[in-house]
Design a protein around this motif. Structure first.
Motif, PDB file in Angstrom:
ATOM      1  N   GLN A  41       0.758  -1.221   0.031  1.00  0.00           N
ATOM      2  CA  GLN A  41       0.008   0.090  -0.073  1.00  0.00           C
ATOM      3  C   GLN A  41       1.032   1.454   0.106  1.00  0.00           C
ATOM      4  O   GLN A  41       1.960   1.403   0.761  1.00  0.00           O
ATOM      5  N   ARG A  42       0.565   2.106  -1.059  1.00  0.00           N
ATOM      6  CA  ARG A  42       1.336   3.514  -1.071  1.00  0.00           C
ATOM      7  C   ARG A  42       1.415   4.011   0.215  1.00  0.00           C
ATOM      8  O   ARG A  42       2.424   4.563   0.512  1.00  0.00           O
ATOM      9  N   TRP A  43       0.466   4.083   1.271  1.00  0.00           N
ATOM     10  CA  TRP A  43       0.407   4.639   2.377  1.00  0.00           C
ATOM     11  C   TRP A  43       1.118   4.330   3.407  1.00  0.00           C
ATOM     12  O   TRP A  43       1.233   4.832   4.558  1.00  0.00           O
ATOM     13  N   PHE A  44       1.485   2.949   3.243  1.00  0.00           N
ATOM     14  CA  PHE A  44       2.134   2.193   4.377  1.00  0.00           C
ATOM     15  C   PHE A  44       3.619   2.673   4.401  1.00  0.00           C
ATOM     16  O   PHE A  44       4.339   2.558   3.642  1.00  0.00           O
ATOM     17  N   ALA A  45       3.758   3.303   5.847  1.00  0.00           N
ATOM     18  CA  ALA A  45       5.015   3.877   5.923  1.00  0.00           C
ATOM     19  C   ALA A  45       6.281   2.912   6.274  1.00  0.00           C
ATOM     20  O   ALA A  45       7.603   3.254   6.240  1.00  0.00           O
ATOM     21  N   GLY A  46       6.015   1.847   6.426  1.00  0.00           N
ATOM     22  CA  GLY A  46       6.847   0.661   6.863  1.00  0.00           C
ATOM     23  C   GLY A  46       7.746   0.015   5.968  1.00  0.00           C
ATOM     24  O   GLY A  46       8.200  -1.283   6.129  1.00  0.00           O
ATOM     25  N   LYS A  47       7.683   0.393   4.640  1.00  0.00           N
ATOM     26  CA  LYS A  47       8.052  -0.197   3.302  1.00  0.00           C
ATOM     27  C   LYS A  47       9.546  -0.589   3.546  1.00  0.00           C
ATOM     28  O   LYS A  47      10.489   0.186   4.101  1.00  0.00           O
TER      29      LYS A  47
END
Ligand code: ADP
Ligand code: MG
Length: 453
Positions: free
Chosen positions: A15-21
């Motif tokens: 997900q684009r909004w997931f900050a934990g990439k």
């Protein structure tokens, strides 16, 4: 982990909004689940990598469940299969999103989720998910309303709601009027979950207009920026004026004050420490460290009082819309990765000016970065950036009654600070764009304080 947690562990990193990439998810905990019409509202805690801390980060999800065949319209939101049911992100579900809108109109409360309606809401409007690369998820209703669902949650009122409401209440023409919001208690604090605003019809994003103008200029090899059809300087001037008007309104209706030299000194220390940190990540920056430090030292010697107030906090050409009547500013959240207390703090409005000036450099030079540095185009890109940066400052000066370029030391330091941040970001994510902020640092740090750039 239960099955939902397992499914989310696979789905979240995409997900684009997931900050934990880039970090391994070590656990997904369902912190709370609230059933509503057609969906479940879920607050998650995600522990990812070492940086996440013991509790991890909080996210929210509107979860849909369906048994049997999944209709194609929901395919984009598929999360996974759990106990014979298919789970999906319900932002893609028109029925569920319609029910959500009806909850606004009714001023509902669902198990701790409070819907507040501020103005008229037509709950029969069909929904669609905005396709943009966003840090949140927005659902557009007809051509009338847009619901921004904040993905990462931090306890407290989201500054996007606070600032939009304050500007709308003051009658500012430069804001998308809030029509409603959803709140819930998180750690004992009333927390904003979503914001419903008037959708700006027939509007174009500043970034799209600016980059179209740059493309026009590149296509007309014999003309200058002021001679091509797509000249953007008039718009930049008006955008500068709109920015100043928003700053003036925020200064009047929300807290503001002036701070003395001690604050300039602590700001300088902060700038230095951010550079120290960036140097550990991109050692190549060392070439410019001396010039950067000189600029930051100059901030520490400022003796005039510095006005501080609430600002936009993450200001760039992607955060402004040109509507049929003028410029509207969006997304007053600040930088979502920073703690809420920092984002709601009082700052110099020159931070926003610096943010927009950096954005002009990006708009002018990103095509160049992709085309591999043709010197003729590089010259034209510089000319475009310079013309529009000056026009923005001219418009700002006209509306504010004070020229931001007069505060050359602070403005330059803020711009450089932003460019240093960009260097780190590009080095990690888009090495082909690294030349943009590095080039800006060379130009900015190389010129004497007080120079008009
Ligand atoms: N009120 C609005 N009217 C029209 N488009 C909007 C509106 N609000 C947001 N958008 C569009 O959605 C994009 C993302 O909105 P934004 O609030 O910046 O969300 P994010 O926090 O995800 O960046 C904007 O760049 C704009 O194109
Ligand atoms: Mg945004």
């Amino acid at each position: 982990m239960n099955d939902l947690s397992t499914a989310l562990t696979t789905w979240l990193p995409h997900q684009r909004w997931f900050a934990g990439k880039g970090r391994t998810i070590s656990g997904v905990t369902i912190e709370r689940e609230t059933p509503m019409a057609g969906l479940s509202h879920v607050v998650l805690r995600v522990a990812a990598g070492a940086e996440a801390g013991a509790d991890g980060e909080r996210y929210q999800l509107l979860l849909g469940r369906i048994e049997g065949e999944v209709p194609p319209r929901l395919a984009a939101g598929l999360i996974g299969k759990v106990d014979n049911a298919v789970l999906y992100d319900a932002v893609h579900d028109r029925d569920a999103m319609g029910a959500l809108l009806a909850s606004f109109a009714a001023g509902d409360a669902h198990g701790g989720l409070q819907f507040t309606c501020a103005g008229e809401v037509d709950s029969s409007l069909p929904s669609r998910v905005m396709g943009a690369e966003q840090s949140n998820t927005s659902v557009v209703y007809g051509e009338d309303l847009i619901l921004k669902i904040f993905r990462r949650l931090q306890p407290g009122t989201n500054p996007d709601l606070e600032i939009s409401r304050a500007l709308a209440a003051a009658g500012s023409p430069h804001v998308a009027e809030p029509r409603g919001w959803i709140e819930a208690e998180l750690d004992g604090e009333t927390t904003t979950l979503a914001l419903l605003q008037v959708f700006q019809r027939h509007a174009t994003e500043g970034w799209a207009m600016a980059t179209a103008s740059v493309r026009d200029l590149f296509a007309e090899a014999d003309l200058h920026a002021d001679e091509v059809g797509g000249d953007f300087a008039g718009e930049s001037e008006r955008l500068g004026a709109a920015t100043a008007e928003v700053h003036l309104t925020l200064r009047e209706v929300l807290p503001s004050r002036t701070v003395g030299p001690q604050v300039a000194q602590s700001a300088a220390r902060q700038l230095h420490s951010r550079l120290d940190e960036a140097l550990t990540i991109v050692p190549d920056l060392e070439r410019h460290a001396e010039a950067l430090r000189e600029t930051y030292d100059a901030v520490a010697t400022l003796t005039d009082p510095i006005p501080v107030q609430r600002v936009h906090g993450d200001y760039h050409l992607g955060q402004v819309l040109r509507t049929q009547t003028g410029w509207v500013l969006l997304d007053f959240e600040g930088e979502p990765a920073r703690p809420l207390a920092e984002r709601t703090g009082l700052m110099s409005p020159l931070r926003d000016v610096a943010g927009m000036l950096r954005s002009y450099d990006y708009a002018a030079r990103h095509l160049l970065a992709e085309r591999g540095g043709d010197p003729q185009l590089a010259y034209r890109a510089s000319e475009w950036a310079e013309r529009n940066r000056q026009a923005f400052c001219d418009g700002y000066a006209r509306a504010a009654g004070a020229d931001p370029r007069a505060d050359a030391v602070l403005l330059r330091a803020f711009e450089l600070d932003k460019a240093v941040y960009e260097v780190v970001y590009e080095a990690r994510n888009r090495p082909s764009w690294l030349a943009i902020p590095v080039g800006s640092i060379e130009r900015l740090a190389g010129s004497a304080p007080g120079d008009r750039r």
